[in-house]
Write an enzyme that holds these catalytic residues in place. Sequence first.
Site, mmCIF file in Angstrom:
data_model
loop_
_atom_site.group_PDB
_atom_site.id
_atom_site.type_symbol
_atom_site.label_atom_id
_atom_site.label_comp_id
_atom_site.label_asym_id
_atom_site.label_seq_id
_atom_site.Cartn_x
_atom_site.Cartn_y
_atom_site.Cartn_z
ATOM 1 N N GLU A 51 -58.708 -29.540 24.779
ATOM 2 C CA GLU A 51 -59.463 -29.412 23.530
ATOM 3 C C GLU A 51 -60.772 -28.712 23.862
ATOM 4 O O GLU A 51 -61.499 -29.104 24.756
ATOM 5 C CB GLU A 51 -59.715 -30.774 22.866
ATOM 6 C CG GLU A 51 -60.394 -31.811 23.753
ATOM 7 C CD GLU A 51 -60.667 -33.118 23.036
ATOM 8 O OE1 GLU A 51 -60.479 -33.196 21.813
ATOM 9 O OE2 GLU A 51 -61.087 -34.071 23.720
ATOM 10 N N ASP A 105 -73.603 -15.854 16.230
ATOM 11 C CA ASP A 105 -72.742 -16.324 17.311
ATOM 12 C C ASP A 105 -72.291 -15.093 18.098
ATOM 13 O O ASP A 105 -72.429 -13.958 17.650
ATOM 14 C CB ASP A 105 -71.546 -17.106 16.760
ATOM 15 C CG ASP A 105 -71.059 -18.158 17.752
ATOM 16 O OD1 ASP A 105 -71.305 -17.994 18.962
ATOM 17 O OD2 ASP A 105 -70.420 -19.135 17.326
#
Length: 717
Positions: free
Chosen positions: A459, A247
């Site tokens: 979110e 990542d």
Amino acid sequence: MEIVKNKTKNAEFEKRARALVAQMTLEEKAFQMVNSAPAIERLGIKAYNWWNEALHGVARAGTATVFPQAISLAATFDEDFIEEVADAVSTEGRAKFNVQQKFEDFDIYKGLTFWSPNVNIFRDPRWGRGHETFGEDPYLTSRLGVRYVEGLQGHDEKYLKTAACAKHFAVHSGPEDLRHEFDAKASVQDMYETYLPAFKACVQEAGVEAVMGAYNRTNGEPCCGSKTLLQDILRDEWGFQGHVVSDCWAIKDFHGGHGVTAGPEESVAMAVNHGCDLNCGELFLYVADAVRKGNIKEERVDEALVHLFMTRMKLGLFEEKEKTPYDDIPYTAVDSEKMQELNLRAAEKCMVLLKNENNLLPLDKSEIRTLGIIGPNANNRKALVGNYEGTASRYYTIAEGIQEYVGHDVRVLVSEGCHLYRQQISNLSMGKDRDSEVKAVCEASDVVILCLGLDPGLEGEEGDQGNQYASGDKPDLNLPGRQQEILEIACASGKPVVLVLLSGSALAVGWADEHVPAILQGWYPGAQGGRAVARVLFGDKNPEGRLPVTFYRTTEELPDFKDYSMQGRTYRYMRTEALYPFGYGLSYTRFAYKNASLSSDVLGADGITVKVTVSNQGDRDGMETLQVYVKADRAGTPNPQLKGIRKVFLGAGESKEVAVTLPISAFALYDEQGVNRVAAGTYLVFVGGAQPDRRSEMLTGQRVLHCCVDVENALVL
């Protein structure tokens, strides 16, 4: 034989890749292990940026079809349709790539290696990135993940259409603000029953080309440098043949966040030595020094580069132009009429009807003179798209979609109602600055459409621009700001109220369940979302979506967010009653089940087939989502778990016999040592339009049918 299964063709690519890597200097090798890989002109290697995104459409590189967010697509429960969408995404990816290459654009988000899908398990509704996933269930996530990968990668015999990436391996679902330092501790049993199955399916069934490691540690090891995950499980146990990517900037967390290494070079050595091939970031530029100091063997570097160049060769990037079947896809394929039609269908299929008291829906346009549309999501484009999105050429908010649908036949009054999360809309107001307008709209309207919920500013991923809660996670499951007050004002008007929720996660809307006659969960439905909502509300489309997550009643009943034990989490292990259960969703017609039977009373090596007759007892055509659940009839085992899905279209009054075959693995459970076994005893097989819990049966008015099957001799799989 398609490329992911063609060992002969892959051996040819491996031979070519090894010959190419053998000609590189050590410094050239190191530079090829970062996402922004430079050209090596003397070897005919073009510059290539590995970082691209296609979670629900080609993202971050200009115009593309913006399909419903991943959690929305999951609500379709439709494997075939998921692959159809992914195939469309890869078509647009190739179309854009072809012109980018033509004009020598090698920038970020311009490659064919898409870091999608996200097959993490949405174990807690507070997690901000949950809307990137296919929900809380390992089986559903596996099935949809496999088909999304297959849609992206295609089925050609010689070349990949694009390269998919299953992420984030392996135990990753919040908290976002701790991800760079957090150790997600999970038992071996939870790992194999919950957190690993979707990755395993993507690797072994779909032949996914890449796997991305997570930011966090899992059981003490940083995921992007975990021997357990990357070597023991991914390579040795599952036989993964593709490449592993970190990542973004996760390698620096080894020393900067997790504190498991002393500095950058040691972090790089840990990652490379344990199986990470590609660094999203720049730290792998230390690889050359680490090799010279003896901390990494050059043979391991060569192995990583062979993995990487094999991917580029499978994509046809080292072939002459028009050698692959995808080189002639024109740019005009992007955002075409065909794509827009598919996008509208996707948005329609993902809508979940949660409540419809006294058949308020569908609305009859001929009986409405004035329609009120109220709420902060009535005209909120952000609430259409979720995150990791592209740029649509046209967006249809809910208000715009309904206005287009009713035309001049119905007067439409629109009010924002309240801010999405703040106490007022206008900074200089005393608060409650749209309450009078809300009351006026309700008073003048025959029906009120209330558009509430969330958007990706509330979110999302940690660090996303504009995220209200900094980390991206939700503090609770409540409607934010003054939305609950606006809801109560609308209901107090006495007018029929339809609540349309746009969100990427479950909300605790217990008050609405008690007081609002009709509730539609619209998710983040994509650029065509407003048109889809209109077509569902007015009955042109019969809703067919099902919940891929549990809607809980309260925040307080959730376990500690940082606790990765599955006890008490999701429909598989929860002990409380859901507000709206996983797998639940209503229709404008009524489906009934009868004559459930099994092909045998005893489970055999080939599994078992369940048959049932499904009938449409209403006066509307509809698509039913048949669900099969399995429960081991003994203490200490999970609740009934989803193990089979079928989408069944039935005309009004039509009946069909449907057969679903369950493999023997559908009856297996992992023990505390990670052994997958089918224990001797009795198993219950449930079949119906929902999961077999009391709340679902109360909401649908139907009992789920069940049969029993025995296992005479225990078996280890």
